[in-house]
Design a protein around this motif. Structure first.
Motif, PDB file in Angstrom:
ATOM      1  N   LYS A 109       5.209  72.843  11.973  1.00 29.40           N
ATOM      2  CA  LYS A 109       4.935  74.280  12.027  1.00 29.40           C
ATOM      3  C   LYS A 109       6.234  75.088  12.065  1.00 29.40           C
ATOM      4  CE  LYS A 109       0.477  73.974  14.423  1.00 29.40           C
ATOM      5  NZ  LYS A 109      -0.210  74.207  15.715  1.00 29.40           N
ATOM      6  N   GLY A 110       7.200  74.632  12.866  1.00 29.08           N
ATOM      7  CA  GLY A 110       8.484  75.329  12.934  1.00 29.08           C
ATOM      8  C   GLY A 110       9.181  75.332  11.590  1.00 29.08           C
ATOM      9  N   ALA A 111       9.188  74.173  10.924  1.00 27.25           N
ATOM     10  CA  ALA A 111       9.830  74.064   9.611  1.00 27.25           C
ATOM     11  C   ALA A 111       9.156  74.977   8.593  1.00 27.25           C
ATOM     12  CB  ALA A 111       9.799  72.608   9.138  1.00 27.25           C
ATOM     13  N   VAL A 112       7.822  74.962   8.568  1.00 27.80           N
ATOM     14  CA  VAL A 112       7.073  75.763   7.583  1.00 27.80           C
ATOM     15  C   VAL A 112       7.268  77.259   7.839  1.00 27.80           C
ATOM     16  CG1 VAL A 112       4.777  76.344   6.723  1.00 27.80           C
ATOM     17  CG2 VAL A 112       5.381  73.952   7.146  1.00 27.80           C
ATOM     18  N   LYS A 113       7.234  77.651   9.086  1.00 28.40           N
ATOM     19  CA  LYS A 113       7.438  79.074   9.404  1.00 28.40           C
ATOM     20  C   LYS A 113       8.821  79.538   8.967  1.00 28.40           C
ATOM     21  CE  LYS A 113       4.158  79.395  13.256  1.00 28.40           C
ATOM     22  NZ  LYS A 113       4.004  79.516  14.724  1.00 28.40           N
ATOM     23  N   ASN A 114       9.820  78.672   9.122  1.00 22.20           N
ATOM     24  CA  ASN A 114      11.168  79.045   8.686  1.00 22.20           C
ATOM     25  C   ASN A 114      11.266  79.078   7.162  1.00 22.20           C
ATOM     26  OD1 ASN A 114      12.426  79.557  11.155  1.00 22.20           O
ATOM     27  ND2 ASN A 114      12.796  77.391  11.526  1.00 22.20           N
ATOM     28  N   CYS A 115      10.555  78.182   6.478  1.00 24.76           N
ATOM     29  CA  CYS A 115      10.489  78.244   5.010  1.00 24.76           C
ATOM     30  C   CYS A 115       9.871  79.568   4.563  1.00 24.76           C
ATOM     31  CB  CYS A 115       9.667  77.078   4.452  1.00 24.76           C
ATOM     32  SG  CYS A 115      10.474  75.462   4.556  1.00 24.76           S
ATOM     33  N   LEU A 116       8.802  79.972   5.235  1.00 26.99           N
ATOM     34  CA  LEU A 116       8.143  81.236   4.899  1.00 26.99           C
ATOM     35  C   LEU A 116       9.051  82.431   5.179  1.00 26.99           C
ATOM     36  CD1 LEU A 116       4.547  80.497   6.203  1.00 26.99           C
ATOM     37  CD2 LEU A 116       5.164  81.038   3.833  1.00 26.99           C
ATOM     38  N   LYS A 117       9.818  82.356   6.248  1.00 30.98           N
ATOM     39  CA  LYS A 117      10.764  83.428   6.558  1.00 30.98           C
ATOM     40  C   LYS A 117      11.771  83.594   5.421  1.00 30.98           C
ATOM     41  CE  LYS A 117       9.759  84.825  10.871  1.00 30.98           C
ATOM     42  NZ  LYS A 117       9.655  86.220  11.334  1.00 30.98           N
ATOM     43  N   ILE A 118      12.246  82.449   4.898  1.00 31.87           N
ATOM     44  CA  ILE A 118      13.198  82.490   3.790  1.00 31.87           C
ATOM     45  C   ILE A 118      12.554  83.150   2.562  1.00 31.87           C
ATOM     46  CG2 ILE A 118      14.521  81.075   2.159  1.00 31.87           C
ATOM     47  CD1 ILE A 118      15.741  81.072   4.938  1.00 31.87           C
ATOM     48  N   LEU A 119      11.342  82.715   2.221  1.00 31.07           N
ATOM     49  CA  LEU A 119      10.672  83.257   1.044  1.00 31.07           C
ATOM     50  C   LEU A 119      10.376  84.752   1.209  1.00 31.07           C
ATOM     51  CD1 LEU A 119       8.157  80.411   0.055  1.00 31.07           C
ATOM     52  CD2 LEU A 119      10.515  80.778  -0.696  1.00 31.07           C
ATOM     53  N   LYS A 120       9.961  85.153   2.398  1.00 29.51           N
ATOM     54  CA  LYS A 120       9.660  86.568   2.638  1.00 29.51           C
ATOM     55  C   LYS A 120      10.936  87.426   2.560  1.00 29.51           C
ATOM     56  CE  LYS A 120       5.516  85.629   5.354  1.00 29.51           C
ATOM     57  NZ  LYS A 120       4.900  85.572   6.695  1.00 29.51           N
ATOM     58  N   TYR A 121      12.040  86.840   3.015  1.00 26.67           N
ATOM     59  CA  TYR A 121      13.337  87.541   2.938  1.00 26.67           C
ATOM     60  C   TYR A 121      13.673  87.851   1.478  1.00 26.67           C
ATOM     61  CZ  TYR A 121      18.456  88.013   2.982  1.00 26.67           C
ATOM     62  OH  TYR A 121      19.751  88.440   2.790  1.00 26.67           O
ATOM     63  N   ILE A 139      -2.099  76.512   2.804  1.00 25.75           N
ATOM     64  CA  ILE A 139      -1.933  75.084   3.120  1.00 25.75           C
ATOM     65  C   ILE A 139      -1.573  74.906   4.592  1.00 25.75           C
ATOM     66  CG2 ILE A 139      -0.684  72.954   2.564  1.00 25.75           C
ATOM     67  CD1 ILE A 139      -0.115  74.141  -0.212  1.00 25.75           C
ATOM     68  N   LYS A 140      -0.781  75.840   5.121  1.00 27.21           N
ATOM     69  CA  LYS A 140      -0.341  75.758   6.516  1.00 27.21           C
ATOM     70  C   LYS A 140      -1.509  75.672   7.485  1.00 27.21           C
ATOM     71  CE  LYS A 140       1.641  79.461   8.361  1.00 27.21           C
ATOM     72  NZ  LYS A 140       1.056  79.920   9.646  1.00 27.21           N
ATOM     73  N   SER A 141      -2.630  76.279   7.120  1.00 27.85           N
ATOM     74  CA  SER A 141      -3.807  76.273   7.997  1.00 27.85           C
ATOM     75  C   SER A 141      -4.377  74.865   8.177  1.00 27.85           C
ATOM     76  CB  SER A 141      -4.883  77.205   7.440  1.00 27.85           C
ATOM     77  OG  SER A 141      -5.350  76.732   6.184  1.00 27.85           O
ATOM     78  N   ASP A 142      -3.972  73.923   7.311  1.00 28.58           N
ATOM     79  CA  ASP A 142      -4.460  72.541   7.416  1.00 28.58           C
ATOM     80  C   ASP A 142      -3.685  71.701   8.431  1.00 28.58           C
ATOM     81  OD1 ASP A 142      -6.437  72.905   5.512  1.00 28.58           O
ATOM     82  OD2 ASP A 142      -5.150  72.299   3.843  1.00 28.58           O
ATOM     83  N   ILE A 143      -2.560  72.209   8.902  1.00 28.42           N
ATOM     84  CA  ILE A 143      -1.721  71.410   9.810  1.00 28.42           C
ATOM     85  C   ILE A 143      -2.497  71.009  11.062  1.00 28.42           C
ATOM     86  CG2 ILE A 143       0.322  71.456  11.310  1.00 28.42           C
ATOM     87  CD1 ILE A 143       1.682  73.218   9.191  1.00 28.42           C
ATOM     88  N   ASN A 144      -3.164  71.971  11.677  1.00 24.11           N
ATOM     89  CA  ASN A 144      -3.884  71.679  12.930  1.00 24.11           C
ATOM     90  C   ASN A 144      -5.053  70.720  12.744  1.00 24.11           C
ATOM     91  OD1 ASN A 144      -2.333  73.089  14.764  1.00 24.11           O
ATOM     92  ND2 ASN A 144      -3.424  75.009  14.429  1.00 24.11           N
ATOM     93  N   VAL A 155       0.541  66.917   4.185  1.00 23.30           N
ATOM     94  CA  VAL A 155       0.426  68.381   4.178  1.00 23.30           C
ATOM     95  C   VAL A 155       1.813  69.001   4.095  1.00 23.30           C
ATOM     96  CG1 VAL A 155      -0.246  70.404   5.546  1.00 23.30           C
ATOM     97  CG2 VAL A 155      -1.762  68.418   5.430  1.00 23.30           C
ATOM     98  N   GLU A 156       2.746  68.461   4.882  1.00 20.90           N
ATOM     99  CA  GLU A 156       4.123  68.965   4.848  1.00 20.90           C
ATOM    100  C   GLU A 156       4.706  68.824   3.443  1.00 20.90           C
ATOM    101  OE1 GLU A 156       8.383  68.256   7.156  1.00 20.90           O
ATOM    102  OE2 GLU A 156       7.193  66.550   6.476  1.00 20.90           O
ATOM    103  N   ALA A 157       4.453  67.690   2.790  1.00 27.86           N
ATOM    104  CA  ALA A 157       4.967  67.457   1.438  1.00 27.86           C
ATOM    105  C   ALA A 157       4.401  68.466   0.446  1.00 27.86           C
ATOM    106  CB  ALA A 157       4.645  66.028   0.994  1.00 27.86           C
ATOM    107  N   ALA A 158       3.122  68.784   0.595  1.00 27.39           N
ATOM    108  CA  ALA A 158       2.491  69.764  -0.301  1.00 27.39           C
ATOM    109  C   ALA A 158       3.118  71.149  -0.125  1.00 27.39           C
ATOM    110  CB  ALA A 158       0.990  69.826  -0.028  1.00 27.39           C
ATOM    111  N   ILE A 159       3.423  71.496   1.126  1.00 28.54           N
ATOM    112  CA  ILE A 159       4.070  72.782   1.406  1.00 28.54           C
ATOM    113  C   ILE A 159       5.482  72.797   0.833  1.00 28.54           C
ATOM    114  CG2 ILE A 159       5.004  74.228   3.258  1.00 28.54           C
ATOM    115  CD1 ILE A 159       2.497  73.386   4.899  1.00 28.54           C
TER     116      ILE A 159
END
Length: 330
Positions: A109-121, A139-144, A155-159
């Motif tokens: 989750k931490g890794a994906v959120k930081n990836c999203l931060k980069i893309l949003k930037y 896809i992130k919603s599938d982590i839990n 799931v991480e690989a797909a993201i």
């Protein structure tokens, strides 16, 4: 202030009185011991027992990288912080399937959120990444929902695939086209930079782990097996977008590294020595950059954030405070 020392040339590294000296065929350079945080060796460098003893005394870690820039191994001093109690606690968390999965999900989750931060930037800078952001959010919603480490990593690989697909829109250079992630050997320039940056980050994290009570051999997302280290791979996932990928975009978009900085051989594409040096210069600058820490109420460097991340995990392992991964807040 102590800094990382990088050695690219071939030669010998020796202790000279109360400092160390790097000697080549044509040159001799003294390296003041009080300024050295750690040593990264990329060239063919000879060392001896006297140097090893001195580095151990000064608690300086020596890390070797091969011709392609991949981490090979480290000499690290006798572990002053080694804790049998911590090893037992880490092992208990690892062997508890529910708890291991819980920690692993936090890393992802931490890794994906930081990836999203980069893309949003970059999306805010007119790179048109909204579609990729939306797909990753979905896809992130599938982590839990995952009940196994293997499916969590899928799931991480797909993201990551969607995230890497966005690189071509972020990068401004047509010669740095990115098709898909390839390793050992990397098949294009961006893959070469990703692999080199990841190798550096794995080693930075590993060296920070040595300064805590945690054992680098017991990871949670990456399976603990006959591979020597896994915990550094876990923690690195959080920082690769923040430190490595931002550095990659900078060196390409500002023409700090160009296609002339690469060589092709039978094993893929290699970053030349000057390219490695320029990349390291920029990633070092990124590591030293400071941000305001929301909990500490003061500015800390990205390198310091790695150590703080480990302290948080250490508290979690000790059942003192639940671990929460670092996520950029800009």
């Amino acid at each position: 202030m102590k800094e990382t020392t990088y050695i690219f040339s071939n030669g010998s590294l020796r202790r000279k009185d109360n400092t160390i000296c790097f000697e080549t065929e044509n040159n001799k350079k003294y390296l003041p011991i009080e300024h050295i945080k750690e040593i990264f060796i990329f060239g063919e460098v000879d060392i001896n027992k006297r140097l090893i003893g001195y580095l151990s005394q000064k608690e300086i870690i020596l890390s070797y990288f091969n011709y392609y820039g991949y981490y090979m191994g480290s000499f690290y001093p006798r572990k002053h912080y080694n804790s049998g109690f911590m090893i037992l606690k880490q092992s208990l968390k690892y062997n508890d399937k529910t708890e291991r999965l819980r920690i692993a999900k936090k890393f992802v989750k931490g890794a994906v959120k930081n990836c999203l931060k980069i893309l949003k930037y970059y999306n805010r800078r007119n790179k048109n990444l909204k579609n990729k952001i939306d797909v990753i959010e979905e896809i992130k919603s599938d982590i839990n929902k995952q009940q196994e480490i293997s499916t969590l990593m899928s799931v991480e690989a797909a993201i990551k695939k969607e995230y890497y697909d966005a690189f071509n829109k972020i990068v401004n250079n047509e010669k740095f086209k990115f098709e898909k992630r390839s390793k050992r050997p990397p098949k294009d320039y961006i893959n070469t930079l990703i692999s080199f940056g990841n190798s550096l980050i794995y080693t930075y994290v590993l060296n920070e782990i040595y300064k805590t009570h945690l054992d680098p051999r017991i990871g949670f997302l990456h399976t603990t097996n006959y591979r020597r280290f896994t915990l550094n791979l876990d923690i690195a996932e959080i920082f690769k977008p923040v430190i490595g990928d931002r550095t990659i975009f900078k060196v390409i978009n500002k023409n700090i590294i160009t296609e002339d900085d690469f060589d092709k051989d039978t094993n893929g594409i290699i970053l030349k020595e000057n390219g490695k040096k320029r990349f390291i210069e920029k990633i070092e600058k990124r590591l030293k950059q400071t941000i305001k820490h929301s909990n500490l109420k003061k500015r800390v460097s990205y390198r310091r954030l790695i150590r703080l991340e480990l302290y948080k995990l250490q508290k979690h392992v000790m059942n003192e405070k639940s671990y929460k991964p670092f996520v950029m807040d800009w």
